[in-house]
Scaffold this active site. Structure first.
Site, PDB file in Angstrom:
ATOM      1  N   ARG A 211     -17.242   6.826  -5.760  1.00  0.00           N
ATOM      2  CA  ARG A 211     -17.398   5.381  -5.885  1.00  0.00           C
ATOM      3  C   ARG A 211     -18.398   4.833  -4.875  1.00  0.00           C
ATOM      4  NH1 ARG A 211     -12.349   1.272  -4.913  1.00  0.00           N
ATOM      5  NH2 ARG A 211     -13.350  -0.685  -5.569  1.00  0.00           N
TER       6      ARG A 211
ATOM      7  N   GLU B 259      -8.960 -13.142   0.112  1.00  0.00           N
ATOM      8  CA  GLU B 259      -7.646 -12.705  -0.367  1.00  0.00           C
ATOM      9  C   GLU B 259      -7.207 -11.467   0.395  1.00  0.00           C
ATOM     10  OE1 GLU B 259      -5.817 -10.975  -4.579  1.00  0.00           O
ATOM     11  OE2 GLU B 259      -7.710 -12.089  -4.566  1.00  0.00           O
TER      12      GLU B 259
ATOM     13  N   THR C 280      -2.977  -2.180  -1.347  1.00  0.00           N
ATOM     14  CA  THR C 280      -3.526  -3.306  -0.595  1.00  0.00           C
ATOM     15  C   THR C 280      -5.012  -3.443  -0.902  1.00  0.00           C
ATOM     16  OG1 THR C 280      -4.074  -1.995   1.388  1.00  0.00           O
ATOM     17  CG2 THR C 280      -1.862  -2.976   1.272  1.00  0.00           C
ATOM     18  N   ASN C 281      -5.506  -4.650  -0.739  1.00  0.00           N
ATOM     19  CA  ASN C 281      -6.933  -4.925  -0.909  1.00  0.00           C
ATOM     20  C   ASN C 281      -7.288  -6.125  -0.044  1.00  0.00           C
ATOM     21  OD1 ASN C 281      -9.562  -4.741  -1.817  1.00  0.00           O
ATOM     22  ND2 ASN C 281      -9.074  -5.022  -3.987  1.00  0.00           N
TER      23      ASN C 281
ATOM     24  N   GLU D  91       0.660  -5.379  -2.723  1.00  0.00           N
ATOM     25  CA  GLU D  91       1.084  -5.221  -4.115  1.00  0.00           C
ATOM     26  C   GLU D  91       1.971  -3.986  -4.207  1.00  0.00           C
ATOM     27  OE1 GLU D  91      -2.795  -7.095  -6.376  1.00  0.00           O
ATOM     28  OE2 GLU D  91      -2.719  -4.931  -6.073  1.00  0.00           O
TER      29      GLU D  91
ATOM     30  N   ARG E  40     -11.950  -2.974  -1.717  1.00  0.00           N
ATOM     31  CA  ARG E  40     -11.463  -2.307  -0.508  1.00  0.00           C
ATOM     32  C   ARG E  40     -10.029  -1.821  -0.708  1.00  0.00           C
ATOM     33  NH1 ARG E  40     -14.173  -7.073   1.356  1.00  0.00           N
ATOM     34  NH2 ARG E  40     -16.110  -6.559   2.488  1.00  0.00           N
TER      35      ARG E  40
ATOM     36  N   ASP F  37      -3.903  -8.707   0.164  1.00  0.00           N
ATOM     37  CA  ASP F  37      -2.838  -8.363  -0.782  1.00  0.00           C
ATOM     38  C   ASP F  37      -1.861  -7.326  -0.257  1.00  0.00           C
ATOM     39  OD1 ASP F  37      -4.114  -9.852  -2.804  1.00  0.00           O
ATOM     40  OD2 ASP F  37      -5.327  -8.146  -3.398  1.00  0.00           O
TER      41      ASP F  37
END
Length: 300
Positions: A287, A108, A126-127, A112, A136, A110
């Site tokens: 993270r 995928e 975005t990813n 968004e 990501r 993206d």
């Protein structure tokens, strides 16, 4: 703290499909077989094609989200659209343009667009997911009001690199590092469809969910037009022969300029990184105490 992460687009696709069945089928207000109506399947009733067949409006209201998916899937190519976001107060809305494969180990990419209160800057989220693994996320300020006029957003995807562009400025890259980074996976074996949607993202979209949708401002209308769908078509995503043909096609290997990211585009991405980035997973040490290996190889 990183941004609150969006639900998987594959989950949204399923939810929209179920909703389309609940509200009475996915038949758009269109002329069947003309223009975009011949290339996309709507999920919900509130998908409206323009009279010339070159554009489509997705309408979000209190009863239903809105979305559509291409009838054809592709493995490598260039895919874009001119998009105008909902005007005025669009806080809590998420407008999307993305590519997606099927199955639990989906891929995928993206775009968004996170709605905001009138006058506030817009964020692009975005990813990139490969084999079902995302994480990501990046967010940038667009630097313009995407609800005032149309802007062009596109993916350029070949066997060596994926680049995301806004108005022909590269804002993100993802190199094929298979054979360079141990256990690295690149999206090069799954055909992907083109999707677009608008939905209620009140729980996370605007200021981390602090500002939900104001339904008194509905309907929220996102408009897409002048699509570019220029890739290696795969009509049966399970057909291994078709996938192999695409892996050896001109779209997989379009030439040195497309298969590398030259210094001019590197400089553009460095500028975006210095001036527009709000969040980059590569920089999030809470993270990821150790940055993911691909970060050292991608400018942004």
């Amino acid at each position: 703290m990183g941004p609150r992460r969006a639900p998987s687009r594959s989950c949204i696709a399923i939810a929209l499909l179920c909703l389309s069945i609940f509200v009475g089928g996915g038949h758009a207000q269109s002329r069947p077989g003309r223009g975009l109506a011949a290339s996309f399947n709507p999920w919900t009733k509130n998908v409206k094609y323009t009279n010339d067949g070159r554009g489509v409006q997705l309408v979000l209201d209190p009863l239903s989200a809105s979305g559509a998916a291409s009838k054809t899937s592709y493995l490598f190519g260039g895919f874009g659209a001119w998009i105008k976001l909902p005007p005025r107060n669009s806080a809590g809305t998420v407008t999307t343009f993305y590519m997606l494969s099927t199955g639990p180990k989906y891929c995928e990419f993206d775009f968004e667009f996170l709605g905001n209160e009138t006058g506030q800057p817009f964020l692009l989220h975005t990813n990139i997911h490969v084999n079902g693994v995302g994480g990501r996320e990046q967010q940038i300020y667009l630097g313009f009001d995407p609800s005032e006029t149309f802007h062009y957003y596109n993916f350029q995807w070949n066997k060596d690199v994926l680049v995301l562009y806004v108005d022909n400025t590269p804002v993100r890259m993802f190199k094929n590092l298979e054979g360079i980074v141990p256990n690295f996976k690149y999206p090069n074996s799954q055909a992907m469809g083109i999707y677009m949607s608008i939905w209620d993202g009140s729980t996370w979209a605007t200021q981390g969910g602090r500002i939900p949708i104001n339904w008194s401002a509905a309907p929220f209308v996102a408009t897409y037009q002048n699509f570019r769908l220029n890739g290696c078509a795969v009509h049966n995503v399970l057909d291994q022969n078709s996938l192999r043909l695409c892996q050896g096609s001109k779209y997989a290997s379009p030439g040195a300029y497309a298969q590398t990211v030259g210094m001019a585009r590197v400089r553009q991405m460095r500028w975006v990184r210095a001036n527009r980035v709000v969040y980059n997973y590569c920089d999030d040490r809470k993270r990821y105490p150790i940055a993911p290996a691909e970060c050292a190889h991608n400018t942004l």
